[in-house]
Design a protein around this motif. Sequence first.
Motif, mmCIF file in Angstrom:
data_model
loop_
_atom_site.group_PDB
_atom_site.id
_atom_site.type_symbol
_atom_site.label_atom_id
_atom_site.label_comp_id
_atom_site.label_asym_id
_atom_site.label_seq_id
_atom_site.Cartn_x
_atom_site.Cartn_y
_atom_site.Cartn_z
ATOM 1 N N ASN A 39 7.981 70.461 26.972
ATOM 2 C CA ASN A 39 9.092 70.906 27.384
ATOM 3 C C ASN A 39 9.776 71.570 26.627
ATOM 4 O O ASN A 39 11.286 71.414 26.552
ATOM 5 C CB ASN A 39 9.584 69.599 27.275
ATOM 6 C CG ASN A 39 9.338 68.000 28.176
ATOM 7 O OD1 ASN A 39 8.966 68.618 28.942
ATOM 8 N ND2 ASN A 39 8.283 66.984 27.366
ATOM 9 N N ASP A 40 9.589 72.865 26.323
ATOM 10 C CA ASP A 40 10.208 73.555 25.244
ATOM 11 C C ASP A 40 9.785 74.735 25.878
ATOM 12 O O ASP A 40 8.717 75.429 26.050
ATOM 13 C CB ASP A 40 9.814 73.622 24.155
ATOM 14 C CG ASP A 40 10.685 74.343 23.068
ATOM 15 O OD1 ASP A 40 11.828 75.315 23.860
ATOM 16 O OD2 ASP A 40 10.393 75.222 22.140
ATOM 17 N N CYS B 264 5.056 72.261 31.009
ATOM 18 C CA CYS B 264 6.913 72.156 31.035
ATOM 19 C C CYS B 264 6.375 70.732 32.415
ATOM 20 O O CYS B 264 6.900 72.327 33.147
ATOM 21 C CB CYS B 264 7.264 72.711 30.773
ATOM 22 S SG CYS B 264 7.426 73.586 28.852
ATOM 23 N N PRO B 265 6.967 69.857 32.087
ATOM 24 C CA PRO B 265 7.362 69.640 33.823
ATOM 25 C C PRO B 265 7.892 69.987 34.624
ATOM 26 O O PRO B 265 8.209 70.005 35.845
ATOM 27 C CB PRO B 265 6.848 68.105 33.661
ATOM 28 C CG PRO B 265 6.564 67.821 32.308
ATOM 29 C CD PRO B 265 7.197 69.237 31.251
ATOM 30 N N GLN B 266 9.615 70.830 33.962
ATOM 31 C CA GLN B 266 10.288 71.223 34.372
ATOM 32 C C GLN B 266 9.682 72.638 35.601
ATOM 33 O O GLN B 266 10.503 72.878 36.225
ATOM 34 C CB GLN B 266 11.609 71.131 34.345
ATOM 35 C CG GLN B 266 11.643 72.195 33.196
ATOM 36 C CD GLN B 266 10.943 71.432 31.561
ATOM 37 O OE1 GLN B 266 10.193 70.409 31.752
ATOM 38 N NE2 GLN B 266 11.887 72.373 30.921
ATOM 39 N N GLY B 267 9.081 72.950 34.683
ATOM 40 C CA GLY B 267 8.397 74.401 34.932
ATOM 41 C C GLY B 267 9.773 75.371 34.161
ATOM 42 O O GLY B 267 10.942 74.850 33.280
ATOM 43 N N CYS B 268 9.309 76.337 34.244
ATOM 44 C CA CYS B 268 10.010 77.657 32.841
ATOM 45 C C CYS B 268 9.982 79.067 34.450
ATOM 46 O O CYS B 268 9.265 79.700 34.139
ATOM 47 C CB CYS B 268 9.483 77.684 32.478
ATOM 48 S SG CYS B 268 8.972 76.918 30.845
ATOM 49 N N VAL B 269 10.960 79.110 35.273
ATOM 50 C CA VAL B 269 11.553 79.911 36.575
ATOM 51 C C VAL B 269 11.246 81.765 35.223
ATOM 52 O O VAL B 269 10.703 81.782 35.830
ATOM 53 C CB VAL B 269 12.639 79.332 37.043
ATOM 54 C CG1 VAL B 269 12.429 80.361 38.260
ATOM 55 C CG2 VAL B 269 12.682 77.965 37.418
ATOM 56 N N ALA C 116 16.791 74.133 30.320
ATOM 57 C CA ALA C 116 15.217 73.831 30.530
ATOM 58 C C ALA C 116 14.546 73.716 30.747
ATOM 59 O O ALA C 116 13.436 74.561 30.073
ATOM 60 C CB ALA C 116 15.908 71.884 30.939
ATOM 61 N N ALA C 117 14.849 74.612 31.889
ATOM 62 C CA ALA C 117 13.475 75.436 33.140
ATOM 63 C C ALA C 117 13.946 76.601 33.117
ATOM 64 O O ALA C 117 13.276 77.722 33.733
ATOM 65 C CB ALA C 117 14.181 74.646 34.542
ATOM 66 N N CYS C 118 15.048 77.593 31.942
ATOM 67 C CA CYS C 118 15.107 78.840 32.254
ATOM 68 C C CYS C 118 15.490 79.580 33.518
ATOM 69 O O CYS C 118 15.126 80.424 34.278
ATOM 70 C CB CYS C 118 14.235 79.676 32.059
ATOM 71 S SG CYS C 118 13.491 79.195 29.993
ATOM 72 N N ASP C 119 16.779 78.720 34.805
ATOM 73 C CA ASP C 119 16.132 78.604 35.845
ATOM 74 C C ASP C 119 17.991 79.543 36.227
ATOM 75 O O ASP C 119 19.096 79.505 37.404
ATOM 76 C CB ASP C 119 16.463 77.251 36.944
ATOM 77 C CG ASP C 119 16.748 76.286 36.369
ATOM 78 O OD1 ASP C 119 17.273 76.083 35.044
ATOM 79 O OD2 ASP C 119 16.815 74.993 36.882
ATOM 80 N N GLU C 120 18.470 78.836 34.666
ATOM 81 C CA GLU C 120 19.944 79.448 35.011
ATOM 82 C C GLU C 120 21.164 80.522 34.177
ATOM 83 O O GLU C 120 20.001 81.072 33.305
ATOM 84 C CB GLU C 120 21.430 78.420 33.651
ATOM 85 C CG GLU C 120 21.101 76.641 34.280
ATOM 86 C CD GLU C 120 21.721 75.817 33.357
ATOM 87 O OE1 GLU C 120 22.243 76.576 32.817
ATOM 88 O OE2 GLU C 120 21.380 74.581 33.817
ATOM 89 N N CYS C 121 21.412 81.572 35.607
ATOM 90 C CA CYS C 121 21.780 82.934 34.908
ATOM 91 C C CYS C 121 22.876 83.120 34.290
ATOM 92 O O CYS C 121 23.455 82.510 34.001
ATOM 93 C CB CYS C 121 21.554 83.373 36.115
ATOM 94 S SG CYS C 121 22.086 85.402 35.720
ATOM 95 N N ILE C 122 22.474 83.844 33.219
ATOM 96 C CA ILE C 122 23.051 84.181 32.265
ATOM 97 C C ILE C 122 24.610 85.726 31.979
ATOM 98 O O ILE C 122 23.606 86.479 32.788
ATOM 99 C CB ILE C 122 22.759 84.720 30.663
ATOM 100 C CG1 ILE C 122 22.763 83.156 29.766
ATOM 101 C CG2 ILE C 122 24.340 84.601 30.011
ATOM 102 C CD1 ILE C 122 21.682 83.747 28.574
#
Length: 277
Positions: A108-109, A95-100, A119-125
């Motif tokens: 890419n998953d 996953c080039p963007q990383g999975c924070v 996409a990078a698990c960097d957005e908080c809910i």
Amino acid sequence: ICTAACVHGKCSAPDTCTCQDGWGGPTCSDPACDGGCGHGSCTAPNSCTCNAGWSGPHCGSAVCDGGCGHGKCTGPDTCTCNPGFMGPHCAQAVCPQGCVHGKCVGPNDCECDPGFQGAACDECIVDPFNVQAEGAYFNFTSWELDGCHWKEGTNATVIGTGMTSKQILAGTVLWHLYEDGVQHFVAEGNRDYFVCTNKGCNPEEPLALELQDPSSANTNFTLRFSFMMPAKNATGDFRLVAYGQDQDHSPYDFSATVSYNFTSTVEDAAGGLFAWW
């Protein structure tokens, strides 16, 4: 007459051997392998003995111990991976963007941890919260509690937007934080609306209150102030009670109660992420 014996053949002319099928050489002593033995040697008619790391009838297939899951073996213990995979056996997704806040489960998953998305698990809910507000001069249209997850040490920011019905020249937002089960407030704070000096306050230099048109009584505004979430002492149910005073002190520009707790998360929230009225 053949001076040297024809091992796997017969003497058909002076010093000339005619070999049996599968044999060659001057004395018919060299085994022959149709198609050759690329990475090995011919040790019997049409029988190759392969070098280490190679296999197949003609020793043309590389061997990779452990296999090449998402790729192919292109040399002894050397895998060439398909796009989106890496590692000695091409088993690790990329996953080039990383999975924070998560893990890479496919090219890419990202599979995100609870409470995160993107996409990078960097957005908080954001965990659930509730706002009750009323205003004499601030008509709120939206509220936000920015800070992601409610726990001790979270630096949360209360953000309210709307429109004023009075020209604001100075003022302060004040707040007290209460926890159910505790008799007194557990934290307090305040923040001036604008930058102030001994010469007065400047509405064009916002601190807690940003006015779209500081010279107008009716203008869009953004109210913003922060607080640190303290440790749970009793129930973990908290109420932040805030109010705003302008240059006239009374009535309050607004009053609001922001409720949140340390036990409810986005995973068990019913309905939306927040509610306010």
